[in-house]
Every structure is written in structure tokens, then in C-alpha cells.
Design a protein around this motif. Structure first.
Motif, PDB file in Angstrom:
ATOM      1  N   LEU A  59      53.543 -54.488  54.222  1.00 22.73           N
ATOM      2  CA  LEU A  59      54.195 -54.056  55.461  1.00 22.73           C
ATOM      3  C   LEU A  59      54.126 -55.153  56.521  1.00 22.73           C
ATOM      4  CD1 LEU A  59      55.699 -51.673  56.751  1.00 22.73           C
ATOM      5  CD2 LEU A  59      53.496 -50.889  57.616  1.00 22.73           C
ATOM      6  N   LYS A  60      52.986 -55.851  56.599  1.00 24.50           N
ATOM      7  CA  LYS A  60      52.863 -56.964  57.539  1.00 24.50           C
ATOM      8  C   LYS A  60      53.852 -58.070  57.191  1.00 24.50           C
ATOM      9  CE  LYS A  60      48.013 -56.373  58.782  1.00 24.50           C
ATOM     10  NZ  LYS A  60      46.663 -56.960  58.666  1.00 24.50           N
ATOM     11  N   LYS A  61      53.990 -58.381  55.902  1.00 30.05           N
ATOM     12  CA  LYS A  61      54.935 -59.404  55.466  1.00 30.05           C
ATOM     13  C   LYS A  61      56.365 -58.989  55.816  1.00 30.05           C
ATOM     14  CE  LYS A  61      56.223 -63.101  53.206  1.00 30.05           C
ATOM     15  NZ  LYS A  61      55.953 -64.439  53.667  1.00 30.05           N
ATOM     16  N   LEU A  62      56.703 -57.725  55.583  1.00 31.42           N
ATOM     17  CA  LEU A  62      58.031 -57.220  55.933  1.00 31.42           C
ATOM     18  C   LEU A  62      58.267 -57.346  57.435  1.00 31.42           C
ATOM     19  CD1 LEU A  62      60.700 -55.850  55.203  1.00 31.42           C
ATOM     20  CD2 LEU A  62      59.499 -53.649  55.363  1.00 31.42           C
ATOM     21  N   ARG A  63      57.267 -57.010  58.234  1.00 30.58           N
ATOM     22  CA  ARG A  63      57.374 -57.145  59.690  1.00 30.58           C
ATOM     23  C   ARG A  63      57.666 -58.600  60.073  1.00 30.58           C
ATOM     24  NH1 ARG A  63      51.907 -56.997  62.461  1.00 30.58           N
ATOM     25  NH2 ARG A  63      51.924 -58.998  61.405  1.00 30.58           N
ATOM     26  N   ASP A  64      56.931 -59.528  59.447  1.00 32.72           N
ATOM     27  CA  ASP A  64      57.137 -60.938  59.753  1.00 32.72           C
ATOM     28  C   ASP A  64      58.554 -61.391  59.386  1.00 32.72           C
ATOM     29  OD1 ASP A  64      54.517 -60.987  60.602  1.00 32.72           O
ATOM     30  OD2 ASP A  64      53.747 -61.944  58.773  1.00 32.72           O
ATOM     31  N   ILE A  65      59.052 -60.933  58.237  1.00 35.01           N
ATOM     32  CA  ILE A  65      60.408 -61.275  57.802  1.00 35.01           C
ATOM     33  C   ILE A  65      61.421 -60.722  58.787  1.00 35.01           C
ATOM     34  CG2 ILE A  65      62.146 -60.838  56.020  1.00 35.01           C
ATOM     35  CD1 ILE A  65      59.781 -60.943  53.976  1.00 35.01           C
ATOM     36  N   LEU A  66      61.261 -59.450  59.155  1.00 35.85           N
ATOM     37  CA  LEU A  66      62.208 -58.818  60.088  1.00 35.85           C
ATOM     38  C   LEU A  66      62.193 -59.506  61.450  1.00 35.85           C
ATOM     39  CD1 LEU A  66      61.690 -55.063  59.202  1.00 35.85           C
ATOM     40  CD2 LEU A  66      63.663 -56.500  58.649  1.00 35.85           C
ATOM     41  N   ASN A  67      61.031 -59.982  61.876  1.00 35.64           N
ATOM     42  CA  ASN A  67      60.937 -60.685  63.159  1.00 35.64           C
ATOM     43  C   ASN A  67      61.700 -62.009  63.142  1.00 35.64           C
ATOM     44  OD1 ASN A  67      59.492 -58.771  64.570  1.00 35.64           O
ATOM     45  ND2 ASN A  67      57.509 -59.624  63.982  1.00 35.64           N
ATOM     46  N   GLU A  68      61.895 -62.578  61.963  1.00 31.94           N
ATOM     47  CA  GLU A  68      62.636 -63.841  61.834  1.00 31.94           C
ATOM     48  C   GLU A  68      64.153 -63.631  61.782  1.00 31.94           C
ATOM     49  OE1 GLU A  68      61.220 -66.105  58.525  1.00 31.94           O
ATOM     50  OE2 GLU A  68      59.141 -66.043  59.220  1.00 31.94           O
ATOM     51  N   ILE A  69      64.598 -62.397  61.546  1.00 32.51           N
ATOM     52  CA  ILE A  69      66.014 -62.104  61.428  1.00 32.51           C
ATOM     53  C   ILE A  69      66.582 -61.749  62.789  1.00 32.51           C
ATOM     54  CG2 ILE A  69      67.707 -60.530  60.392  1.00 32.51           C
ATOM     55  CD1 ILE A  69      65.764 -60.148  58.058  1.00 32.51           C
ATOM     56  N   ASP A  70      67.756 -62.300  63.083  1.00 29.07           N
ATOM     57  CA  ASP A  70      68.423 -61.980  64.338  1.00 29.07           C
ATOM     58  C   ASP A  70      69.165 -60.658  64.155  1.00 29.07           C
ATOM     59  OD1 ASP A  70      69.505 -62.075  66.871  1.00 29.07           O
ATOM     60  OD2 ASP A  70      71.153 -63.401  66.271  1.00 29.07           O
ATOM     61  N   LEU A  71      68.557 -59.566  64.595  1.00 22.64           N
ATOM     62  CA  LEU A  71      69.172 -58.246  64.466  1.00 22.64           C
ATOM     63  C   LEU A  71      69.958 -57.974  65.693  1.00 22.64           C
ATOM     64  CD1 LEU A  71      66.182 -56.348  62.838  1.00 22.64           C
ATOM     65  CD2 LEU A  71      68.194 -57.232  61.707  1.00 22.64           C
TER      66      LEU A  71
END
Length: 71
Positions: A59-71
Motif C-alpha cells: 500500500l505504501k508503494k502504491l501511494r508512492d506511485i500514485l503521488n508521482e502521477i499527475d492526476l
């Protein structure tokens, strides 16, 4: 399927027009270590759809990935 230590309605992500909710819960399946679980539940919390379970590290890794994506 047995479920123990079931914490539901932790976070509701969305709700369908039929009342099913997509939720993020912390859940322990069959006495195993608790994991984060994302799946749909019916309004009575009896039936559930397919979902995905994630460890705290995942979940932490997913959070980090999502934080890198321009949503």
C-alpha cells in the motif's frame, strides 16, 4: 469463507446506483495477518465482489506511485 477481525467501512471510495460500495478496509482473512482490502460490498455487507488485498508495504508503494502521477 471465514472472516475475522473484520473492520469494515474504513473508507468508502464510491457507491453505485444499486447501493454497492467500493471500500478500503483493514481485514484479516481466515486468521491471517491483517491486510488492506479494496473491493465492492452490497448494502448489507453480506455479498462482495472481486477485490485486491495489499500488505502495508504494498500500500505504501502504491501511494508512492500514485503521488508521482499527475492526476
Amino acid at each position: 469463507m471465514a472472516r475475522d477481525n473484520f473492520n469494515y467501512n474504513w473508507y468508502i471510495l464510491s457507491e453505485s446506483n444499486k447501493g454497492w460500495t467500493k471500500e478500503l478496509n483493514l481485514i484479516s482473512w481466515n486468521g491471517r495477518e491483517a491486510k488492506f482490502d479494496i473491493r465492492e460490498w452490497d448494502p448489507e455487507h453480506i455479498k462482495m465482489g472481486k477485490g485486491v488485498t495489499l500488505s502495508r508495504e504494498e500500500l505504501k508503494k502504491l501511494r508512492d506511485i500514485l503521488n508521482e502521477i499527475d492526476l
